[in-house]
Design a protein around this motif. Sequence first.
Motif, mmCIF file in Angstrom:
data_model
loop_
_atom_site.group_PDB
_atom_site.id
_atom_site.type_symbol
_atom_site.label_atom_id
_atom_site.label_comp_id
_atom_site.label_asym_id
_atom_site.label_seq_id
_atom_site.Cartn_x
_atom_site.Cartn_y
_atom_site.Cartn_z
ATOM 1 N N UNK A 280 25.353 -21.686 29.369
ATOM 2 C CA UNK A 280 24.247 -20.744 29.199
ATOM 3 C C UNK A 280 23.133 -21.361 28.349
ATOM 4 N N UNK A 281 23.528 -22.030 27.257
ATOM 5 C CA UNK A 281 22.547 -22.644 26.370
ATOM 6 C C UNK A 281 21.820 -23.798 27.018
ATOM 7 N N UNK A 282 22.530 -24.649 27.750
ATOM 8 C CA UNK A 282 21.900 -25.799 28.393
ATOM 9 C C UNK A 282 20.878 -25.361 29.438
ATOM 10 N N UNK A 283 21.208 -24.324 30.210
ATOM 11 C CA UNK A 283 20.259 -23.809 31.199
ATOM 12 C C UNK A 283 18.968 -23.345 30.523
ATOM 13 N N UNK B 209 23.575 -28.216 24.075
ATOM 14 C CA UNK B 209 24.338 -27.041 24.464
ATOM 15 C C UNK B 209 25.391 -26.666 23.449
ATOM 16 N N UNK B 210 25.860 -27.662 22.685
ATOM 17 C CA UNK B 210 26.875 -27.382 21.672
ATOM 18 C C UNK B 210 26.302 -26.625 20.477
ATOM 19 N N UNK B 211 24.978 -26.616 20.324
ATOM 20 C CA UNK B 211 24.382 -25.823 19.257
ATOM 21 C C UNK B 211 24.570 -24.327 19.549
ATOM 22 N N UNK C 71 35.130 -19.634 25.700
ATOM 23 C CA UNK C 71 33.870 -19.023 25.266
ATOM 24 C C UNK C 71 32.843 -20.110 24.963
ATOM 25 N N UNK C 72 33.284 -21.167 24.277
ATOM 26 C CA UNK C 72 32.388 -22.256 23.917
ATOM 27 C C UNK C 72 31.832 -22.928 25.167
ATOM 28 N N UNK C 73 32.677 -23.100 26.191
ATOM 29 C CA UNK C 73 32.208 -23.691 27.442
ATOM 30 C C UNK C 73 31.136 -22.820 28.087
#
Length: 314
Positions: free
Chosen positions: A111-114, A143-145, A104-106
């Motif tokens: 998704x976040x980085x995009x 993206x880790x945020x 899920x984190x990956x």
Amino acid sequence: MVGQPEERRFTSLEARIDAAAHGVLDRLPASGFLGGLTEFLVFGIKQAFACLFGGAMLALMLATKFYWPEGSGLARYDFLFLSAIAIQISLLVFKLETIAEAKVILIFHVVGTLMEIFKTSVGSWIYPEPSFFRIGGVPLFSGFMYAAVGSYLARVTRILDTRYSNYPPLIATLLLALAIYVNFFSHHYIIDLRYALFGLTAILFLRTTVHYRVFRFRHRMPLLVGFLLVALFIWFAENIGTWSRAWIYPSQHAGWTLVSVQKLGAWYLLMILSFVLVTLVHRPRAVAAPAAVAESTAVEISDAAVAGKGVGAR
């Protein structure tokens, strides 16, 4: 989902911690002021435990704001990126997170980085410091945020053994999540549909109640209220992040100011997107019938006793 097989609430290490905690907390009164206080404190502890990933990242942001050696040869953002990877590996190695949750984190990181790449390109916010691990103007730690939000939701779902009543059809929630994600991009070019999305969210989840176990008892809350509370704490965390200058908004170029309360609405929608993505791993389960609850409780007590014996044997 009714009929779905039960999943383990705890990893092996979490089961040992839970058994040790029961050894202390079971001696406390179950009712009255002390009983209520115990439930409240355990709830806070479990929430903090679910926030391990995000809490560690915020702590590192603050620490590197106050102390980062000049000419260290490693950019602050790169240190945060490598630290996030180390934290993720540690959670898996020490069995504080499941493989499914790591997946899920990956997904959240991608998704976040995009979205970060797009948002920084249109000037919504910037990352003012240099880094090596980056795509365009986006350092990869960012993206880790988003992954931290996914990590929290996945872990708290399992740790609090959440169940739902009147949960909407999964396909409807997936379509809502897709619309929310598209709107984060499209509102820069066409009308912002966030208010319509707020309305759709209310229609879908108005009757939904989340049931969760803290210590001795199950509690319940309207799911929409739960969404709002989580979004509020994410907004608090964003203020900490921008104060540490991990990223800044255009209004914060000259100096830090409180993040606009309007961002709370954006986090509310993003949190719903995150929640729906988590349901792909931890499928929403209906509230069990009374007989099933009693059986489940008996099994958990037995598991805790076995874990406790394992701790004593060590």
